[in-house]
Write a protein that holds these residues in place. Structure first.
Motif, PDB file in Angstrom:
ATOM      1  N   ARG A 118       0.821  -1.210   0.000  1.00  0.00           N
ATOM      2  CA  ARG A 118       0.000   0.000   0.000  1.00  0.00           C
ATOM      3  C   ARG A 118       0.858   1.265   0.000  1.00  0.00           C
ATOM      4  O   ARG A 118       0.561   2.222  -0.728  1.00  0.00           O
ATOM      5  N   VAL A 119       1.916   1.294   0.808  1.00  0.00           N
ATOM      6  CA  VAL A 119       2.746   2.497   0.893  1.00  0.00           C
ATOM      7  C   VAL A 119       3.361   2.815  -0.465  1.00  0.00           C
ATOM      8  O   VAL A 119       3.331   3.963  -0.921  1.00  0.00           O
ATOM      9  N   THR A 120       3.920   1.816  -1.138  1.00  0.00           N
ATOM     10  CA  THR A 120       4.504   2.032  -2.459  1.00  0.00           C
ATOM     11  C   THR A 120       3.451   2.539  -3.441  1.00  0.00           C
ATOM     12  O   THR A 120       3.679   3.496  -4.191  1.00  0.00           O
ATOM     13  N   ARG A 121       2.296   1.899  -3.430  1.00  0.00           N
ATOM     14  CA  ARG A 121       1.217   2.259  -4.374  1.00  0.00           C
ATOM     15  C   ARG A 121       0.751   3.692  -4.154  1.00  0.00           C
ATOM     16  O   ARG A 121       0.620   4.475  -5.114  1.00  0.00           O
ATOM     17  N   GLU A 122       0.506   4.067  -2.918  1.00  0.00           N
ATOM     18  CA  GLU A 122       0.003   5.411  -2.623  1.00  0.00           C
ATOM     19  C   GLU A 122       1.031   6.491  -2.970  1.00  0.00           C
ATOM     20  O   GLU A 122       0.676   7.557  -3.470  1.00  0.00           O
ATOM     21  N   ARG A 123       2.292   6.208  -2.719  1.00  0.00           N
ATOM     22  CA  ARG A 123       3.319   7.204  -3.023  1.00  0.00           C
ATOM     23  C   ARG A 123       3.511   7.355  -4.532  1.00  0.00           C
ATOM     24  O   ARG A 123       3.732   8.468  -5.021  1.00  0.00           O
ATOM     25  N   LEU A 124       3.409   6.257  -5.264  1.00  0.00           N
ATOM     26  CA  LEU A 124       3.474   6.370  -6.722  1.00  0.00           C
ATOM     27  C   LEU A 124       2.291   7.181  -7.255  1.00  0.00           C
ATOM     28  O   LEU A 124       2.451   8.008  -8.165  1.00  0.00           O
ATOM     29  N   CYS A 125       1.122   6.963  -6.682  1.00  0.00           N
ATOM     30  CA  CYS A 125      -0.053   7.744  -7.101  1.00  0.00           C
ATOM     31  C   CYS A 125       0.156   9.229  -6.830  1.00  0.00           C
ATOM     32  O   CYS A 125      -0.220  10.081  -7.649  1.00  0.00           O
ATOM     33  N   GLY A 126       0.767   9.558  -5.699  1.00  0.00           N
ATOM     34  CA  GLY A 126       1.020  10.955  -5.376  1.00  0.00           C
ATOM     35  C   GLY A 126       1.992  11.611  -6.332  1.00  0.00           C
ATOM     36  O   GLY A 126       1.814  12.767  -6.739  1.00  0.00           O
TER      37      GLY A 126
END
Length: 351
Positions: free
Chosen positions: A214-222
């Motif tokens: 989740r952390v990787t995914r959310e930061r890529l989205c940002g």
């Protein structure tokens, strides 16, 4: 004389016979010594020492009390990570601080990716779990939920009724990427692993949905939000994936991608550790920061401050403490509110 470990462990009944007392008296000697006279206690302990009896098994005492007296931290990393990674150390210090304040021990349950991981969780003698950041498909989440013990997940993912303690990673990533990629022509993200396979490599326009962490995914989205806000195309952004949050690994990976005409001129790293490894590789390559290469980190460590690194500051020690408080029922998710973060601007970016 040391007891031969191959011999069977003496029983409480054998100690009672040797001391010429009842089994209950032996039990009281260890569990409730105030109920036994000093003279009788001495006789029991002398007989126990002679027979090599170490006392009741801790697990048995825990069963009688109905509690283990320990809080478990499920660490989805190699055990040494808890002592080598500065952010993991900060987080565990926060958990330990709460445990110490409530007279509890701390048990680290390392997860290796093997089928035995779920058994290790199920057999842990703990009163509740704090789960370190893991992936959506990690079977230990279901194993933790199946124990029916209080539990909380740090950083994600969301799973059934397990509460989560995390900052708004997407909003923070958008903020720091806006600084990192300002004026960039060859933007890059230096990323945490995408999934439990932890395969390193460099990708063009990676779909954030491919990340099961989740952390990787959310930061890529940002980062994508920030780049598209200035009319950039996500396909222009390369993502260099590290298998671990390791400055050494980031330095090695960066040594390769900083060469050639397509070398990035701006990199948003998902941690200060990764950013510091990148900066070492840049220094060896003769690149000026931020003139040739703008760099940002994430976490707000002392090392980031010393390096003049623009970063996202968050208090992982406080987050560890909050996780422990939630597991112990000292706070509720509704009472805690959002986790704070802030952007710290320094000399590693161009604005």
């Amino acid at each position: 004389m040391a007891k031969d470990p191959s011999q069977p462990r003496p029983t409480m009944a054998e100690v009672a016979r040797a001391a010429k007392v009842s089994v209950m008296t032996v039990s009281y000697t260890y569990a409730q010594p105030d109920r036994v006279s000093e003279r009788t206690r001495a006789r029991v302990r002398e007989a126990a020492a002679r027979l090599g009896y170490p006392g009741p098994h801790p697990g048995a005492r825990s069963l009688r009390r109905g509690r283990a007296g320990n809080l478990g931290v499920v660490l989805g990393e190699h055990l040494t990570y808890a002592f080598e990674d500065p952010q993991a150390t900060r987080f565990l210090a926060g958990v330990a601080e709460v445990c110490a304040g409530h007279g509890l021990g701390l048990t680290i349950v390392p997860i290796t990716g093997a089928p035995s991981d779920t058994d290790r969780v199920a057999e842990a003698a703990v009163d509740g779990f704090v789960v370190w950041t893991t992936s959506d498909d990690d079977p230990v989440l279901s194993a933790v939920a199946a124990t029916a013990l209080p539990a909380v997940v740090h950083g994600g993912p969301h799973h059934r009724n397990l509460p989560i303690v995390a900052i708004d990673d997407r909003a923070a990533a958008r903020a720091v990427a806006t600084e990192a990629l300002a004026g960039a022509r060859r933007p890059m993200v230096l990323s945490f692993p995408l999934d439990r396979a932890r395969t390193p490599g460099v990708h063009n326009g990676l779909d954030p949905a491919e990340a099961t962490f989740r952390v990787t995914r959310e930061r890529l989205c940002g980062v994508r939000d920030a780049w598209e806000a200035v009319d950039g195309r996500w396909s222009q952004v390369r993502v260099a994936v590290c298998a671990r949050n390791s400055a050494r690994e980031a330095e090695s990976l960066a040594t390769a991608f900083l060469k050639g005409a397509d070398a990035p001129d701006a990199v948003m790293a998902m941690s200060d550790e990764l950013a510091l490894g990148l900066m070492r590789a840049a220094a060896r390559a003769g690149l000026a920061i931020p003139g040739d290469l703008a760099v940002t980190g994430w976490d707000g460590t002392d090392a980031a401050a010393a390096a003049g690194l623009t970063t996202v500051a968050q208090d992982l020690r406080a987050q560890g403490a909050r996780c422990a408080q939630l597991v112990l029922g000292k706070e509720t998710a509704a009472e805690t509110g959002p986790i704070e973060w802030r952007l710290v601007l320094r000399d590693s970016t161009r604005r």
